[in-house]
Design a protein around this motif. Sequence first.
Motif, mmCIF file in Angstrom:
data_model
loop_
_atom_site.group_PDB
_atom_site.id
_atom_site.type_symbol
_atom_site.label_atom_id
_atom_site.label_comp_id
_atom_site.label_asym_id
_atom_site.label_seq_id
_atom_site.Cartn_x
_atom_site.Cartn_y
_atom_site.Cartn_z
ATOM 1 N N SER A 116 0.879 -1.182 0.125
ATOM 2 C CA SER A 116 -0.012 0.089 0.162
ATOM 3 C C SER A 116 0.887 1.310 -0.085
ATOM 4 O O SER A 116 0.553 2.184 -0.731
ATOM 5 C CB SER A 116 -1.043 -0.074 1.104
ATOM 6 O OG SER A 116 -1.991 -0.776 1.053
ATOM 7 N N ALA A 117 1.901 1.148 0.800
ATOM 8 C CA ALA A 117 2.954 2.307 0.633
ATOM 9 C C ALA A 117 3.341 2.574 -0.641
ATOM 10 O O ALA A 117 3.659 3.687 -1.104
ATOM 11 C CB ALA A 117 3.940 2.176 1.780
ATOM 12 N N ALA A 118 3.666 1.753 -1.465
ATOM 13 C CA ALA A 118 4.277 1.730 -2.816
ATOM 14 C C ALA A 118 3.211 2.106 -3.749
ATOM 15 O O ALA A 118 3.439 2.773 -4.752
ATOM 16 C CB ALA A 118 4.904 0.444 -3.188
ATOM 17 N N ASN A 119 2.112 1.457 -3.620
ATOM 18 C CA ASN A 119 0.880 1.573 -4.853
ATOM 19 C C ASN A 119 -0.402 2.047 -4.506
ATOM 20 O O ASN A 119 -0.841 2.525 -5.637
ATOM 21 C CB ASN A 119 0.523 0.059 -4.973
ATOM 22 C CG ASN A 119 1.643 -0.971 -5.536
ATOM 23 O OD1 ASN A 119 2.394 -0.464 -5.874
ATOM 24 N ND2 ASN A 119 1.904 -2.248 -5.143
ATOM 25 N N MET A 120 -0.602 2.544 -3.405
ATOM 26 C CA MET A 120 -1.844 3.527 -3.050
ATOM 27 C C MET A 120 -2.106 4.941 -4.060
ATOM 28 O O MET A 120 -1.026 5.341 -4.039
ATOM 29 C CB MET A 120 -1.899 3.779 -1.625
ATOM 30 C CG MET A 120 -2.937 2.727 -0.909
ATOM 31 S SD MET A 120 -3.126 3.469 0.814
ATOM 32 C CE MET A 120 -4.461 2.535 1.189
ATOM 33 N N THR A 121 -2.998 4.932 -4.498
ATOM 34 C CA THR A 121 -3.365 6.200 -5.372
ATOM 35 C C THR A 121 -3.554 7.363 -4.224
ATOM 36 O O THR A 121 -3.855 7.092 -3.099
ATOM 37 C CB THR A 121 -4.561 6.074 -6.277
ATOM 38 O OG1 THR A 121 -5.621 6.012 -5.497
ATOM 39 C CG2 THR A 121 -4.438 4.825 -7.165
ATOM 40 N N PRO A 122 -3.478 8.722 -4.832
ATOM 41 C CA PRO A 122 -3.651 9.691 -3.862
ATOM 42 C C PRO A 122 -5.100 9.669 -3.332
ATOM 43 O O PRO A 122 -5.403 10.027 -2.130
ATOM 44 C CB PRO A 122 -3.491 10.980 -5.039
ATOM 45 C CG PRO A 122 -2.563 10.558 -5.929
ATOM 46 C CD PRO A 122 -2.987 9.108 -6.052
ATOM 47 N N THR A 123 -6.124 9.199 -4.098
ATOM 48 C CA THR A 123 -7.481 8.997 -3.631
ATOM 49 C C THR A 123 -7.799 8.065 -2.442
ATOM 50 O O THR A 123 -8.206 8.475 -1.549
ATOM 51 C CB THR A 123 -8.343 8.773 -4.777
ATOM 52 O OG1 THR A 123 -8.566 9.559 -5.786
ATOM 53 C CG2 THR A 123 -9.905 8.334 -4.293
#
Length: 236
Positions: A116-123
């Motif tokens: 999640s730290a690497a892949n989460m989008t801004p939204t």
Amino acid sequence: MSLASSSAATEGASAPRRRRGARRAVTRTEELRLQIADDIVRGRLAPGTALEEVDIAKRYGVSRTPVREAIRDLAASGLVEARPHRSALVAQPSLERLRGMFDVMAELEALCAGLSAANMTPTERAHLQAIHAELADLTRRGDQGGYTVLNERFHTTLYAGAHNDYLSELTLATRARLQPFRRAQFRNLGRLALSYQEHDRVVSAILRGDKAEAATAMRAHINTVEVAYERYAESV
């Protein structure tokens, strides 16, 4: 996109409208499953007790259909021993098995947090922050029930944020098996505040994009959940 990820994304889009009604969205079968699980974990239903569908339906004021479904789901958690053509029995996973399940849960959730730290989008990051802020409010108000429900959404948001459908499916399945034990931890005095602090370290690492720290913080969080459950179990 898997059903789990799609559902989480939809949930994120409608979160502001649904948040106050989240507790009402629980199905009758799930509510019954949680009630029975709570009675087993608290010792009100002792190991070896036969779970007769008719008796259970009367005890909780429901029909036999949700009882049948709830018992089936509880068997997956190890709280109930299903027996072909006979009434299910209240079981109790051994401490060794529970610890093994928590070990797996810690690694799966650590992987989700790191990804999640690497892949989460801004939204998605904004949605995670919104959930975290609401958890802070529930903590201040001492709302154990509300915190418990939203806590599950917090973790599900991280599963979806990893952007790995297979990992999300595995983690959700493992969480379902451990859910009664994870919920029991919140009965320990001061546990809400500590849980929030542990979440805060995870969220901070994710927002910084620190994959290693996010995984480390989440692993520590789940290990603490295990200890909190064992402390609760010793007290009942």
